[in-house]
Enzyme design. Structure first.
Site, PDB file in Angstrom:
ATOM      1  N   GLU A 177       0.742  -1.166   0.023  1.00  0.00           N
ATOM      2  CA  GLU A 177      -0.214  -0.014  -0.073  1.00  0.00           C
ATOM      3  C   GLU A 177       0.808   1.369   0.133  1.00  0.00           C
ATOM      4  O   GLU A 177       1.335   1.652   1.075  1.00  0.00           O
ATOM      5  CB  GLU A 177      -0.902   0.016   1.341  1.00  0.00           C
ATOM      6  CG  GLU A 177      -1.849   1.226   1.200  1.00  0.00           C
ATOM      7  CD  GLU A 177      -2.650   1.291   2.436  1.00  0.00           C
ATOM      8  OE1 GLU A 177      -2.737   0.624   3.436  1.00  0.00           O
ATOM      9  OE2 GLU A 177      -3.833   2.165   2.625  1.00  0.00           O
ATOM     10  N   LYS A 219      -2.415  -1.819  -3.321  1.00  0.00           N
ATOM     11  CA  LYS A 219      -3.718  -1.158  -2.532  1.00  0.00           C
ATOM     12  C   LYS A 219      -3.117   0.538  -2.798  1.00  0.00           C
ATOM     13  O   LYS A 219      -2.500   0.784  -1.935  1.00  0.00           O
ATOM     14  CB  LYS A 219      -3.650  -1.396  -1.068  1.00  0.00           C
ATOM     15  CG  LYS A 219      -4.789  -0.589  -0.430  1.00  0.00           C
ATOM     16  CD  LYS A 219      -5.280  -1.487   0.955  1.00  0.00           C
ATOM     17  CE  LYS A 219      -5.997  -0.384   1.780  1.00  0.00           C
ATOM     18  NZ  LYS A 219      -6.669  -0.743   2.854  1.00  0.00           N
TER      19      LYS A 219
END
Ligand code: 13P
Length: 337
Positions: A177, A219
């Site tokens: 992420e 992500k």
């Protein structure tokens, strides 16, 4: 590395029409959200909130995986059932946040570096033993005057790749992420360019560390103008720009992409994902879904407000947002939902 295990887990997380639920706020972040609503900031209140989430009827129909925080994975429901067991019983794959937070980066005012690599190998082994099958690490990139610096991008993407390698070694699917923050007055194009640069760096670092792309999930943030940018753009423009950025920078082999919501309202995040799944959009090489925290939890938390009596309506609100996001992944969401 057990490649088949990683691929199977990643594919199961991304399968069908479901998405992920991030419920891995650190105690500090969770307390901050509780404080805004006047909810007591205690381990019991945090447990009650997480129990409310995981016991929401039918949540497993729209959520494939839930990301937990260290405190939660060790907690039990009021009836003594471990929360992680309740998640598995709901047909949801448990995951765990393993970074220890974004800290001010030395020599780089206004920028952050995410910590947590020391001892990670041992922690991952423990989490895997507890039943976690995937993990999350969030690097934070801020757009501002003269930032992000190359040093900040390099340090964060390198840490993300080292984390991903340790996860895969432990049989745990890494969610990678890199979050380009919405805070700031930057425009859409600046967000595009920064996100693109970060993604190029990420995949370069992941390549150097030998990451199995089929056994990981990205992500990212959506491409949007900063919150203080005077020129805001349409839902359609966010969708087309985001898809263009991802198509240019994310290898087709990646198992899937699951967006963070980053402070968007639930409705906004659903509308953006929905627009990316319209028929006139380009064909995508990876599943594209959601991994929201605030955009799923916030309305429900406001209704709950720490009161037992509000559990049922709060669960209904939570499920409603999760269903909206599932519809968005199918391209059939509309605001009336
Ligand atoms: P938000 O959806 O609230 O941005 O949170 C997603 C997340 O997991 C941040 O690390």
């Amino acid at each position: 590395m057990d490649k088949q295990l990683l691929i199977n887990t990643a594919n199961t997380l991304m399968a069908g029409t479901k998405g992920l639920l991030a419920m891995d706020e650190s105690n500090g972040t969770c307390n901050k959200r509780f404080a805004q609503l006047g909810i007591p900031q205690t381990p019991e209140a945090r447990r009650d909130w997480r129990e409310l989430i995981v016991s929401t009827p039918n949540l497993g129909d729209c959520i494939s995986g839930a990301i937990l925080y260290d405190e939660t994975i060790r907690q039990q429901q009021k009836d003594g059932t471990p929360i992680i067991k309740a998640i598995i019983n709901a047909g949801i794959i448990p995951g765990i946040k393993v970074d220890t937070g974004a800290k001010p980066m030395a020599g780089h005012p206004g920028e952050k570096i995410t910590e947590g690599l020391d001892g990670l190998c041992k922690r991952l082994a423990e989490y895997a033993q507890m039943g976690a099958r995937f993990a999350k690490w969030r690097g934070v990139i801020t757009i501002g005057q003269g930032i992000p610096s190359g040093a900040c991008i390099e340090a964060n993407t390198h840490a993300l790749a080292r984390y991903a390698a340790l996860c895969q070694e432990a049989g745990i699917v890494p969610i990678v992420e890199p979050e380009v923050l919405m805070e700031g007055s930057h425009n859409l194009q600046q967000c595009f360019e920064t996100t693109e640069e970060v993604l190029y760096n990420i995949f370069n670092q992941l390549y150097k560390q030998g990451i199995l792309l089929e056994g990981m999930i990205l992500k990212p943030n959506m491409i949007m103008p900063g919150l203080e940018c005077p020129t805001q753009v349409s839902t359609q423009e966010v969708a087309t720009t985001t898809v263009r950025c991802l198509l240019q920078s994310v290898p087709a082999a990646v198992a899937g992409i699951a967006f963070l919501s980053g402070g968007q309202t639930g409705e906004m995040a659903s509308a953006h994902l929905n627009a990316m799944h319209q028929k006139d959009m380009p064909q995508l090489p990876w599943p594209l879904t959601f991994s929201f925290a605030r955009a799923i939890q916030q309305p429900a938390m406001t209704i709950w407000n720490g009161q037992e009596i509000n559990v049922k309506p709060a669960q209904e609100a939570l499920l409603q947002r999760a269903k909206c996001d599932q519809s968005a992944r199918m391209g059939v969401y509309n605001e009336d939902m």
